[in-house]
Design an enzyme around this catalytic site. Structure first.
Site, mmCIF file in Angstrom:
data_model
loop_
_atom_site.group_PDB
_atom_site.id
_atom_site.type_symbol
_atom_site.label_atom_id
_atom_site.label_comp_id
_atom_site.label_asym_id
_atom_site.label_seq_id
_atom_site.Cartn_x
_atom_site.Cartn_y
_atom_site.Cartn_z
ATOM 1 N N LYS A 13 0.824 -1.217 0.000
ATOM 2 C CA LYS A 13 0.000 0.000 0.000
ATOM 3 C C LYS A 13 0.862 1.272 0.000
ATOM 4 C CE LYS A 13 -4.047 -1.901 -0.242
ATOM 5 N NZ LYS A 13 -3.666 -3.311 -0.397
HETATM 6 C C1 LIG Z 1 -9.834 -1.739 -1.492
HETATM 7 C C2 LIG Z 1 -9.239 -2.632 -0.452
HETATM 8 N N1 LIG Z 1 -9.849 -2.751 0.735
HETATM 9 C C3 LIG Z 1 -9.352 -3.528 1.703
HETATM 10 C C4 LIG Z 1 -8.202 -4.245 1.513
HETATM 11 C C5 LIG Z 1 -7.720 -5.147 2.616
HETATM 12 O O1 LIG Z 1 -6.557 -4.650 3.204
HETATM 13 P P1 LIG Z 1 -5.729 -5.518 4.266
HETATM 14 O O2 LIG Z 1 -4.827 -6.424 3.485
HETATM 15 O O3 LIG Z 1 -4.952 -4.478 5.045
HETATM 16 O O4 LIG Z 1 -6.693 -6.237 5.107
HETATM 17 C C6 LIG Z 1 -7.522 -4.148 0.307
HETATM 18 C C7 LIG Z 1 -6.284 -4.904 0.105
HETATM 19 O O5 LIG Z 1 -5.670 -4.937 -0.930
HETATM 20 C C8 LIG Z 1 -8.048 -3.322 -0.712
HETATM 21 O O6 LIG Z 1 -7.463 -3.208 -1.905
#
Ligand SMILES: Cc1ncc(COP(=O)(O)O)c(C=O)c1O
Length: 379
Positions: free
Chosen positions: A186
């Site tokens: 990210k």
């Molecule tokens: C739009 C979106 N929401 C939520 C997530 C979930 O993130 P995490 O891996 O921190 O749980 C992602 C992960 O790529 C994402 O792209």
């Protein structure tokens, strides 16, 4: 141009001596779990967003689960979401007992479309999730108004968009709740990690649910009360971010403006150098938007034997360049195929979309390598 150059991944984190020093400081401090560093990290994010409260958690997925629980989603409640998103939000809706209602996205920004969302509202709708695709904020004011007009909880999935803004409003600052991801790929990372921010009452509910339903944190009780002196007021979960993780976040957050500027530079290089290739559509940035550039998403028209998949294969096999796809539409995933929906714009984008490498750890020659490889694929 074929290359013997080392593999250029689609994404790679930028971690420096500052993060290492902060982690070592934490390791030596005697406090490793959610405590003073997590609290400091929450403070800096809260202040930047102008949010009433923030709670650092183990992932954005955890933050989404807490958001739906705190919003009171229960069996029978519908939650409107794009299908062109990561599975985390729909999964968390289902885990909370709710029903995801997939709606269409805007063909220019790939963000959830406010008119389509409005049409999907029923008497059972309880909340709307908006996801700022790739770091391009959705129409924040339109969604705020829609939620207010219909008495719905607005949740921003700002996993891609910490530091992005639209019309001077920061992504993540307008929802009743907003969630962020610090996953390794990210815009800033803690390895795994997330944050939930927004209205004080809802964040406080999420905080309670995210630490077993216990009414105080271990850090708050440490040295002041007997460790067993606590109450469980709701049956909660364990989603807290450890201080070792928060240490990385504190330092990464300070670098976020520079990271974003470098991402924007890379995007501008692609814009200049890839414009005009037939069948290749570059991203559009609307007026008033500060893009977060988590993604540099292009669309590839399937013409002349070229398609998204053949381009991705050639970039990888011939030029050693990694790419990614965002996203497989959720309504096409096995767990969701039972949901009947007609989303032609989503399907068109999903079949053509490719994310090129765009991250601060790329050197200028990495960027040029991608540009040259794309031209070679088109030649
Ligand atoms: C739009 C979106 N929401 C939520 C997530 C979930 O993130 P995490 O891996 O921190 O749980 C992602 C992960 O790529 C994402 O792209």
């Amino acid at each position: 141009m074929t290359t013997a150059a080392p593999f250029l991944p689609w994404n790679r984190p930028s971690i420096g001596g500052e993060e290492e020093a902060e982690v070592i400081h934490t390791l030596r401090s005697g406090w490793l779990t959610h405590g003073p560093k997590a609290t400091r990290f929450e403070e800096v994010v809260k202040t930047a967003l102008g949010a009433e409260d923030a709670f650092a958690v183990s992932s954005c997925t955890a933050a989404l689960h807490l958001a739906f629980l705190a919003a009171g989603i229960k069996p029978g409640d519908e939650v409107i979401t794009a299908s062109l998103t990561f599975c985390a939000a729909p999964n968390a809706i289902v885990q909370s007992g709710g029903t995801p209602v997939f709606t269409e996205v805007d063909p220019v920004t790939f963000n959830i479309d406010p008119e389509a969302a409005e049409q999907a509202i029923t008497a059972r709708t309880k909340a709307i999730v908006v996801m700022h695709y790739g770091g391009h904020p959705c129409d924040l004011l339109a969604f705020r108004k829609l939620a207010d007009d219909h008495g719905l909880v607005l949740i921003e999935d700002a996993a891609h968009a910490l530091h992005a803004s639209r019309d001077g409003l920061r992504a993540g600052s307008i929802g009743d709740l907003a969630v962020f991801s610090f996953y390794a790929n990210k815009v800033m990372t803690t390895g795994e990690g997330g944050m939930i921010a927004g209205r004080a009452d809802l964040v406080q509910a999420a905080r309670l649910l995210g630490r077993h339903g216990i009414d105080s944190s271990v850090w708050q009780r440490h040295g002041k009360r007997r460790t067993a002196d606590y109450e469980v007021t709701v049956p909660g979960l364990k989603y807290t971010m450890p201080d070792i993780t928060a240490a990385v976040g504190i330092q990464q957050f300070q670098k976020l403006p520079d990271f974003t500027a470098r991402r924007a530079q890379i995007a501008a290089s692609y814009d200049r150098s890839l414009a005009g290739l037939p069948g290749l559509r570059l991203p559009t940035v609307l007026d008033g938007v500060r893009h977060g550039w988590f993604l540099y998403p292009v669309l590839i028209e399937p013409v002349g034997g070229r398609s998204r998949d053949t381009v991705a294969d050639m970039l990888l096999d011939t030029y050693g360049i990694g790419t990614s796809v965002h996203f497989k539409p959720v309504h096409r995933l096995a767990a969701y195929r039972y949901i009947d929906c007609h989303l032609p714009v989503t399907e068109q984008i999903a079949a053509r979309q490719l994310s090129l490498p765009c991250y601060p750890a790329m050197t200028s020659s990495d960027v040029q390598r991608v540009i040259d490889a794309v031209h070679a694929v088109w030649s």
